[in-house]
Design a protein around this motif. Structure first.
Motif, mmCIF file in Angstrom:
data_model
loop_
_atom_site.group_PDB
_atom_site.id
_atom_site.type_symbol
_atom_site.label_atom_id
_atom_site.label_comp_id
_atom_site.label_asym_id
_atom_site.label_seq_id
_atom_site.Cartn_x
_atom_site.Cartn_y
_atom_site.Cartn_z
ATOM 1 N N MET A 55 0.814 -1.222 0.000
ATOM 2 C CA MET A 55 0.000 0.000 0.000
ATOM 3 C C MET A 55 0.848 1.271 0.000
ATOM 4 O O MET A 55 0.308 2.372 0.100
ATOM 5 N N HIS A 56 2.149 1.117 -0.087
ATOM 6 C CA HIS A 56 3.040 2.282 -0.035
ATOM 7 C C HIS A 56 4.132 2.102 -1.079
ATOM 8 O O HIS A 56 4.668 0.999 -1.244
ATOM 9 N N GLU A 57 4.483 3.170 -1.755
ATOM 10 C CA GLU A 57 5.463 3.068 -2.828
ATOM 11 C C GLU A 57 6.851 2.653 -2.322
ATOM 12 O O GLU A 57 7.603 1.987 -3.035
ATOM 13 N N GLU A 58 7.186 3.006 -1.083
ATOM 14 C CA GLU A 58 8.484 2.583 -0.546
ATOM 15 C C GLU A 58 8.524 1.066 -0.342
ATOM 16 O O GLU A 58 9.549 0.420 -0.572
ATOM 17 N N ASP A 59 7.421 0.493 0.097
ATOM 18 C CA ASP A 59 7.368 -0.965 0.217
ATOM 19 C C ASP A 59 7.398 -1.622 -1.156
ATOM 20 O O ASP A 59 7.962 -2.713 -1.315
ATOM 21 N N ALA A 60 6.809 -0.975 -2.143
ATOM 22 C CA ALA A 60 6.883 -1.505 -3.501
ATOM 23 C C ALA A 60 8.328 -1.546 -3.980
ATOM 24 O O ALA A 60 8.777 -2.531 -4.584
ATOM 25 N N ARG A 61 9.075 -0.497 -3.704
ATOM 26 C CA ARG A 61 10.487 -0.469 -4.090
ATOM 27 C C ARG A 61 11.280 -1.545 -3.344
ATOM 28 O O ARG A 61 12.143 -2.210 -3.917
ATOM 29 N N LEU A 62 10.989 -1.710 -2.056
ATOM 30 C CA LEU A 62 11.685 -2.738 -1.281
ATOM 31 C C LEU A 62 11.388 -4.130 -1.820
ATOM 32 O O LEU A 62 12.277 -4.986 -1.894
ATOM 33 N N ALA A 63 10.143 -4.356 -2.194
ATOM 34 C CA ALA A 63 9.787 -5.651 -2.774
ATOM 35 C C ALA A 63 10.594 -5.904 -4.036
ATOM 36 O O ALA A 63 11.135 -7.000 -4.254
ATOM 37 N N GLN A 64 10.692 -4.896 -4.862
ATOM 38 C CA GLN A 64 11.457 -5.012 -6.099
ATOM 39 C C GLN A 64 12.932 -5.271 -5.798
ATOM 40 O O GLN A 64 13.564 -6.128 -6.422
ATOM 41 N N GLN A 65 13.475 -4.556 -4.819
ATOM 42 C CA GLN A 65 14.878 -4.741 -4.451
ATOM 43 C C GLN A 65 15.154 -6.123 -3.881
ATOM 44 O O GLN A 65 16.253 -6.663 -4.038
ATOM 45 N N HIS A 66 14.160 -6.726 -3.247
ATOM 46 C CA HIS A 66 14.322 -8.062 -2.691
ATOM 47 C C HIS A 66 14.127 -9.162 -3.730
ATOM 48 O O HIS A 66 14.226 -10.348 -3.400
ATOM 49 N N GLY A 67 13.845 -8.781 -4.952
ATOM 50 C CA GLY A 67 13.816 -9.742 -6.040
ATOM 51 C C GLY A 67 12.566 -10.589 -6.141
ATOM 52 O O GLY A 67 12.603 -11.667 -6.747
ATOM 53 N N VAL A 68 11.443 -10.126 -5.567
ATOM 54 C CA VAL A 68 10.212 -10.893 -5.742
ATOM 55 C C VAL A 68 9.704 -10.700 -7.162
ATOM 56 O O VAL A 68 10.109 -9.786 -7.884
ATOM 57 N N ALA A 69 8.792 -11.566 -7.570
ATOM 58 C CA ALA A 69 8.320 -11.553 -8.953
ATOM 59 C C ALA A 69 7.303 -10.458 -9.223
ATOM 60 O O ALA A 69 7.136 -10.030 -10.368
ATOM 61 N N LEU A 80 -4.077 4.342 -4.558
ATOM 62 C CA LEU A 80 -2.694 3.959 -4.303
ATOM 63 C C LEU A 80 -1.965 3.468 -5.546
ATOM 64 O O LEU A 80 -0.743 3.599 -5.656
ATOM 65 N N LEU A 81 -2.710 2.877 -6.465
ATOM 66 C CA LEU A 81 -2.102 2.187 -7.603
ATOM 67 C C LEU A 81 -1.161 3.041 -8.444
ATOM 68 O O LEU A 81 -0.046 2.596 -8.766
ATOM 69 N N PRO A 82 -1.539 4.267 -8.844
ATOM 70 C CA PRO A 82 -0.663 5.004 -9.771
ATOM 71 C C PRO A 82 0.726 5.300 -9.217
ATOM 72 O O PRO A 82 1.727 5.127 -9.918
ATOM 73 N N GLN A 83 0.815 5.740 -7.938
ATOM 74 C CA GLN A 83 2.139 6.053 -7.420
ATOM 75 C C GLN A 83 2.966 4.805 -7.174
ATOM 76 O O GLN A 83 4.199 4.830 -7.255
ATOM 77 N N ILE A 84 2.307 3.684 -6.892
ATOM 78 C CA ILE A 84 3.042 2.433 -6.734
ATOM 79 C C ILE A 84 3.594 1.970 -8.074
ATOM 80 O O ILE A 84 4.752 1.544 -8.176
#
Length: 378
Positions: free
Chosen positions: A246-260, A281-285
């Protein structure tokens, strides 16, 4: 076990019709569980309202010959961008439960995500549909267990049964404050239980010191953190998606952790009330992770136009939760299939009338926004 085939009442022609009809059939216990949200249910209502506040900007006189709704997702081609969300204890709605929903998804080429808390075992579901040639993806939703050994057992069972991805729910370290369920005195009947967790030991009792919290110092001792994502990746070859971002920073962390991929979700408004709607929430994520990362969304999708707007705001596909349960209650597997078909047909009509032959044509130029972060009409 083959689901009982029923008939959809002819007056059910929209997802809203399915909801109204099903709410008249569900008992108070199941109605509170499936339809209720957390707290005062602001987020529950906002999820649907947010899609309605976005307006469409159709284009005309475009060639639509050869149009389709196909997408590519984790190396597979799907007929349309719809997956059934993981919903627990579906036998509360219909005796066939998750088995009926899985058959319906397979019939309609939709993806199916089975909940850890399903009332039909994961092996039964996989055996029933994994060899269906036209089915969509078969994924397993994972709730982190109090013992990593138990979590690993679930993962290994899902792999061995033929599930193609894991969906780790990350937004429900504790249950939400669900007033409707408390007022109804919600309980599971003896015939409905978490089939995948049968035989699992209960968490050991926690001895709390004076001043300690039963939540923070008890239950949440077992909640996963970012450090656990690496461990989960180390024990499986399956792609992992995180549900509840629900937060763009968590989206970035997910990406950095290599999830699909990630699923933008507020748990259908069932965990934390007054969280922003997923359409907001969707557009900024999407902007945070770029265009090549898998982003799915759920929450309040009730029309094909909602699905079109979700794609325009950056979603690759959507998850459908409550409407499928209402279809299940109304007519079992056929009811769920009917809900999926209605949504797919409405999406095709919306695309055609907006001048979009394929989903790649559905961009932010197709929409105007009210209270979301999508582009504003000038």
């Amino acid at each position: 076990m083959i689901p009982i085939l029923q008939t959809v009442p002819p007056h059910l022609v929209t997802l809203a019709d399915h909801e109204t009809h099903a709410l008249g059939l569900l008992d108070a216990n199941a109605r509170a569980y499936f339809s209720g949200g957390a707290g005062d249910e602001y987020t529950l209502r906002a999820n649907q309202q947010a899609w309605n506040q976005i307006s469409l900007r159709p284009r005309v006189l475009r060639s639509l010959v050869g149009g389709h709704t196909r997408i590519n997702l984790l190396g597979r081609t799907l007929a349309h961008p719809i997956l059934l969300a993981p919903v627990a204890f579906q036998r509360l709605a219909h005796n066939d439960g998750e088995l009926a929903s899985a058959y319906a998804a397979a019939m309609q080429g939709a993806g199916f995500i089975l909940s850890t808390q399903a009332s039909v075992a994961l092996e039964v579901i996989a055996q029933a549909i994994r060899d269906e040639p036209q089915r969509g993806p078969l994924w397993f939703q994972l709730y982190w267990q109090h013992d990593k050994t138990l979590t690993q057992q679930l993962v290994q069972r899902a792999e061995q049964a033929g599930y193609e991805a894991l969906v780790l729910t990350v937004d429900a370290a504790s249950s939400g404050v669900r007033d409707r369920e408390r007022r109804a005195g919600f309980t599971l009947p003896d015939s409905v239980f978490a089939a995948n967790l049968a035989g699992f030991p209960a968490p050991p009792p926690v001895i709390l010191e004076p001043g300690q919290s039963a939540l923070f110092d008890g239950l949440l001792r077992h909640a996963p953190t970012w450090d656990d994502i690496g461990w989960l990746q180390s024990i499986t070859s399956l792609p992992i998606l995180l549900k509840g971002i629900m937060h763009e920073e968590d989206a970035r962390l997910a990406q950095q952790h290599g999830v699909a991929g990630i699923i933008v979700s507020n748990h259908g408004g069932r965990t934390l009330d007054t969280v922003a709607a997923t359409a907001t929430l969707l557009p900024q994520i999407r902007a945070a992770v770029g265009s090549d990362f898998i982003v799915l969304v759920d929450g309040g999708i009730r029309r094909g136009t909602d699905l079109l707007k979700a794609v325009a705001l950056g979603a690759d596909a959507v998850l459908l939760g409550r409407p499928a349960i209402y279809g299940l209650r109304n007519a079992g597997a056929i009811g769920v299939a009917h809900v999926l078909r209605l949504l797919r047909d409405e999406l095709e009509v919306a695309m055609a009338l907006c001048g979009c032959a394929v989903l790649a044509d559905v961009t932010s130029a197709v929409i105007c926004a009210g209270r979301t972060e999508a582009p504003i009409c000038s």
